[in-house]
Design an enzyme around this catalytic site. Structure first.
Site, PDB file in Angstrom:
ATOM      1  CE1 TYR A   1      -3.887   2.188   0.401  1.00  0.00           C
ATOM      2  CE2 TYR A   1      -2.903   2.974   2.430  1.00  0.00           C
ATOM      3  CZ  TYR A   1      -3.876   3.079   1.458  1.00  0.00           C
ATOM      4  OH  TYR A   1      -4.831   4.075   1.538  1.00  0.00           O
TER       5      TYR A   1
ATOM      6  CE  LYS B   1      -3.844   4.917  -2.164  1.00  0.00           C
ATOM      7  NZ  LYS B   1      -4.853   5.503  -3.080  1.00  0.00           N
TER       8      LYS B   1
END
Ligand code: UDP
Length: 309
Positions: free
Chosen positions: A143, A147
């Site tokens: 994640y 991102k």
């Protein structure tokens, strides 16, 4: 404007769709419904200005748009750890598809990034200029790093193609439609309390988070999207009031009038110790700061879960 909201059937995305419709925009929501829910769109669907497309953003989209909001991603730790590769490809390949769509159509773009880009922060509170302290190959890297890649890609489109894009970094957010089984702390605690179960505190419970009510967040998103002087900028959006996880547990027990025990569970790997946004930039440029205190937001959220039961 014709606005594409990617991930619009999710928790934050669906509130954003409603707000954009209230502002009289035409909203096209694209969502693969992996964690998004059509039920989240029941209000939005009442509008004739709303359209839903079930599609994964990794596939090319053929729609005419003036603005793209990219909110499509698994976002809660248990989900992104389970679908780690999908998470990485959504934030990289999916973001690339949407950025290309924006470039071809000269549309504006907003990327929903996360406080996770700061990792386990070295400085407190976190400022947009901080580079982050992220484990590049740990359990949260799928994640955090994707991102971070999504941010880097967005900024390259700003530099290379003069795309009118901005990035927001969303800190912990809660409110109605936070899925009860998505594993996040507020939804876990409220639903455990509703079932009369013990509240599960991971680690010592002394780690901190700052929780932003979803309506406050959506106001910040809209300001970051439409106000001048936001092109190429990064904004922290979150509530700077910091609580330990134990304090949050106590508040929920008190608000629900329940005497409940706490059970301690192991702390997940790379779980950040402290997290709190410095929102002075958002205040200066967007004149934005959150208004809903945790108690009030929790009461509204508890009421929503109670009605849903
Ligand atoms: N947490 C907890 N009990 C739970 C769920 C989470 O104590 O049932 C802790 C978690 O370890 C973290 C914090 O609460 O320190 C916030 O977790 P969440 O998953 O909501 O979001 P994160 O900020 O970690 O992305």
């Amino acid at each position: 404007m014709r606005i594409l909201v990617a991930g619009g059937a999710g928790f934050i995305g669906s509130h954003l769709c409603e707000r954009l419709l209230e502002m009289r925009h035409t909203v096209i929501c694209v969502d693969n419904l992996k964690t998004g829910r059509l039920a989240n769109l029941s209000e939005a669907k009442k509008s004739r200005q709303f359209k839903f497309i079930k599609q994964d953003i990794r596939q090319p989209l053929k729609v005419a748009v003036d603005y793209i909001f990219n909110f499509a991603s698994y976002a809660s730790p248990p989900y992104y750890k389970t679908w780690s590769i999908d998470t990485m490809l959504t934030n990289s390949l999916g973001s690339h598809q949407l950025l290309e769509l924006a470039r071809r159509q000269k549309a504006k773009y907003l990327f929903a990034s996360t406080s996770e880009v700061y990792g386990d922060p070295l400085r407190h509170p976190q400022k947009e200029t901080d580079w982050g302290n992220v484990n590049p190959n740990g359990e949260r890297a799928c994640y955090d790093e994707s991102k971070r890649f999504g941010e880097a890609l967005t900024m390259e489109y700003v530099r290379k193609f003069r795309l009118n894009a901005r990035i927001i970094r969303i800190f912990n957010t809660y409110g109605p439609r936070l899925q009860k089984d998505d594993g996040r702390v507020i939804s876990n605690f409220i639903n455990q309390a509703l079932r009369g179960e013990k509240l599960t505190v991971y680690g010592s419970g002394c780690q901190t988070r700052s929780f932003c009510y979803v309506d406050d967040l959506v106001e910040g998103i809209v300001r970051a999207a439409f106000l001048p002087k936001t092109r190429g900028e990064v904004f922290n959006l979150g509530n700077p009031n910091e609580f330990t996880i134990l304090e949050a547990a106590d508040m929920i027990k008190e608000l629900m009038g329940k005497v409940l025990k706490t059970v301690y569970k192991p702390l997940p790997a790379d779980d950040p110790v402290r997290r709190k946004p410095d929102i002075s930039k958002a205040y200066k440029i967007l004149r934005w700061s959150p208004r809903v205190p945790l108690r009030e937001g929790l009461l509204r959220t508890i009421e929503w879960y109670q009605k849903k039961k």
